[in-house]
Design a protein around this motif. Structure first.
Motif, short mmCIF file in Angstrom:
data_model
loop_
_atom_site.label_atom_id
_atom_site.label_comp_id
_atom_site.label_asym_id
_atom_site.label_seq_id
_atom_site.Cartn_x
_atom_site.Cartn_y
_atom_site.Cartn_z
N VAL A 188 0.84 -1.07 -0.01
CA VAL A 188 -0.15 -0.03 -0.12
C VAL A 188 1.01 1.19 0.07
N ASP A 189 1.95 1.51 0.82
CA ASP A 189 2.68 2.48 1.09
C ASP A 189 3.58 2.61 -0.32
N ALA B 193 1.61 7.31 -6.38
CA ALA B 193 0.30 8.26 -6.72
C ALA B 193 1.08 9.60 -6.40
N GLU B 194 1.76 9.78 -5.42
CA GLU B 194 2.71 11.10 -5.13
C GLU B 194 3.12 11.39 -6.49
N GLU B 195 4.00 10.48 -7.12
CA GLU B 195 4.69 11.03 -8.34
C GLU B 195 3.74 11.15 -9.58
N SER C 206 -4.23 -6.17 -16.09
CA SER C 206 -4.77 -6.94 -15.21
C SER C 206 -4.20 -6.73 -13.87
N GLU C 207 -3.06 -6.56 -13.70
CA GLU C 207 -2.37 -6.76 -12.49
C GLU C 207 -2.80 -5.70 -11.47
N GLU C 208 -3.08 -4.41 -11.89
CA GLU C 208 -3.50 -3.23 -11.16
C GLU C 208 -4.75 -3.94 -10.14
N LEU D 17 -5.17 -3.01 -5.02
CA LEU D 17 -4.16 -1.94 -5.45
C LEU D 17 -4.77 -0.83 -6.12
N TYR D 18 -5.59 -1.09 -7.15
CA TYR D 18 -6.38 -0.08 -8.06
C TYR D 18 -7.05 0.73 -7.29
N ASP D 19 -7.52 0.37 -6.26
CA ASP D 19 -8.17 1.40 -5.19
C ASP D 19 -7.37 2.08 -4.22
N VAL D 20 -6.33 1.74 -4.24
CA VAL D 20 -5.06 2.49 -3.56
C VAL D 20 -4.58 3.68 -4.68
N LEU D 21 -4.52 3.38 -5.78
CA LEU D 21 -4.33 4.28 -7.07
C LEU D 21 -5.33 5.30 -7.10
N LEU D 22 -6.73 5.02 -6.96
CA LEU D 22 -7.84 5.82 -7.10
C LEU D 22 -7.83 6.73 -6.06
N ALA D 23 -7.59 6.10 -4.90
CA ALA D 23 -7.92 7.04 -3.73
C ALA D 23 -6.64 7.99 -3.40
#
Length: 354
Positions: free
Chosen positions: A178-179, A185-187, A208-210, A222-228
């Motif tokens: 997650v971190d 995401a910051e980048e 697909s791996e996202e 992980l895709y939810d982490v990217l969106l959030a």
């Protein structure tokens, strides 16, 4: 690179996405343009398309919004590298395409071409350049990627008049925690802010791996982490619909066996403004196609219901005018035939009730 991506067999549908999109045009010279292109005509563009059962052919309002059909030029890398952009663009206009998404700015043995020339030849053939894929990062400090050469990437995109500039690289730079994804995401937020200052939208294209789960939090997709963790005003998404459905197949159960079903369309309907671009590719559902559950096909020959998908996106508050649909096949048997048949299929789809 913190994640080593697998090398698959030559006929594996995900093979080509393991390759660098920037270096797509390394094919040796072939026959002349006339010999390779044949005698394609607008009438031929509509011929030879197989209508998939239940996908909404017939009378009524077209599902595809007018002027919004594009193609990811990675699908045509062999023809671009031998015939050049101009010859390929002439065919795409015959087939009814409106837009192109670049996957590199060179044309192999067809000869050198400047960005100004590429912009001109694109527009001279009645096509709009809608976006481009560039790598996220590389070990080489001088690589042509967002991480290593952000200003140059944006300069080139601006020179081409692109409204969108993005990457098909996943946020794996710092691992699958997650971190790690928060750091990516910051980048991405930084790239998005820089792109917005230049009048462009930054976007990320999924595979697909996202849709897999964090290695340290198997309850978190992980895709939810990217969106959030990305700013919706700065980071946009290009959903590759085929790979999203592969993700649905592969990651509908968490590592502990707990069901975790999802519908890729729901992500779009929840935040339609974040998805200006889509990759339209098709696949046959096949449990023997390990590990993906689909075999990639030309658009219209597979089992993904594009009448349903595009119609639902059209009905969002952003409507038919906010999204762009890019046909793609990672490794078509014949790239021009793929382009022709995919366009004909998508133009034939009709909405229910119209």
């Amino acid at each position: 690179m913190s994640r080593t991506r697998r090398t698959e067999a030559a006929n594996d549908p995900e093979l080509v996405h393991r390759l660098s999109r920037r270096n797509m045009l390394g094919v040796a010279a072939g026959a002349t343009a006339a010999a390779l292109l044949g005698a394609a005509t607008p009438a031929a563009a509509a011929a030879g398309t197989t209508a998939s059962p239940g996908h909404g052919h017939g009378h009524g309002r077209p599902v595809l919004p007018p002027g919004r059909l594009g193609i990811q030029l990675y699908s045509l890398r062999d023809k671009v590298a031998t015939l050049g952009f101009a010859a390929v663009f002439a065919e795409l206009r015959k087939y009814g395409y409106d837009e192109v998404e670049y996957a590199g700015y060179s044309q192999g043995s067809a000869g050198p071409i400047s960005l100004a020339q590429l912009k001109r030849v694109t527009r001279d053939h009645g096509l709009r350049p809608i976006g481009s894929h560039v790598g996220y990062y590389a070990s080489d400090p001088g690589a042509y990627t967002f991480a290593q050469n952000l200003d140059r990437v944006l300069d080139d995109a601006a020179a081409l008049g692109l409204p969108h500039i993005g990457t098909a690289s996943g946020p794996w730079r710092y691992g699958s925690t997650v971190d790690g994804w928060k750091r990516c995401a910051e980048e991405f937020n930084r790239y998005g802010a820089a792109a917005r200052k230049r009048g462009m939208k930054f976007y990320q294209h999924n595979h697909s791996e996202e849709f897999s789960f964090a290695s340290d939090r198997p309850d978190v997709r992980l895709y939810d982490v990217l969106l959030a963790e990305t700013d919706p005003d700065l980071v946009h998404l290009e959903m590759d619909i085929f790979w999203a459905y592969v993700g649905q197949y592969r990651y509908s159960v968490r590592p502990d066996g707990t069901p975790a079903p999802f519908d890729p369309l729901d992500y779009v309907l929840d935040q339609p403004h974040r998805y200006p671009l889509f990759h339209v590719k098709d696949g046959d559902r096949d449990d023997s196609a390990v590990p993906y559950g689909y075999r990639m096909t030309d658009v219209g020959d597979g089992d993904i219901d594009y009448r349903r998908f595009i119609s639902a996106v059209n009905r969002t508050r952003h409507g038919r005018s906010a999204h762009h649909w890019q046909a793609e096949h990672d490794n078509p048997v014949d790239s021009l035939t793929f382009a022709r048949r995919s366009s004909a299929h998508l133009h034939s789809l009709r909405e229910k009730g119209h």
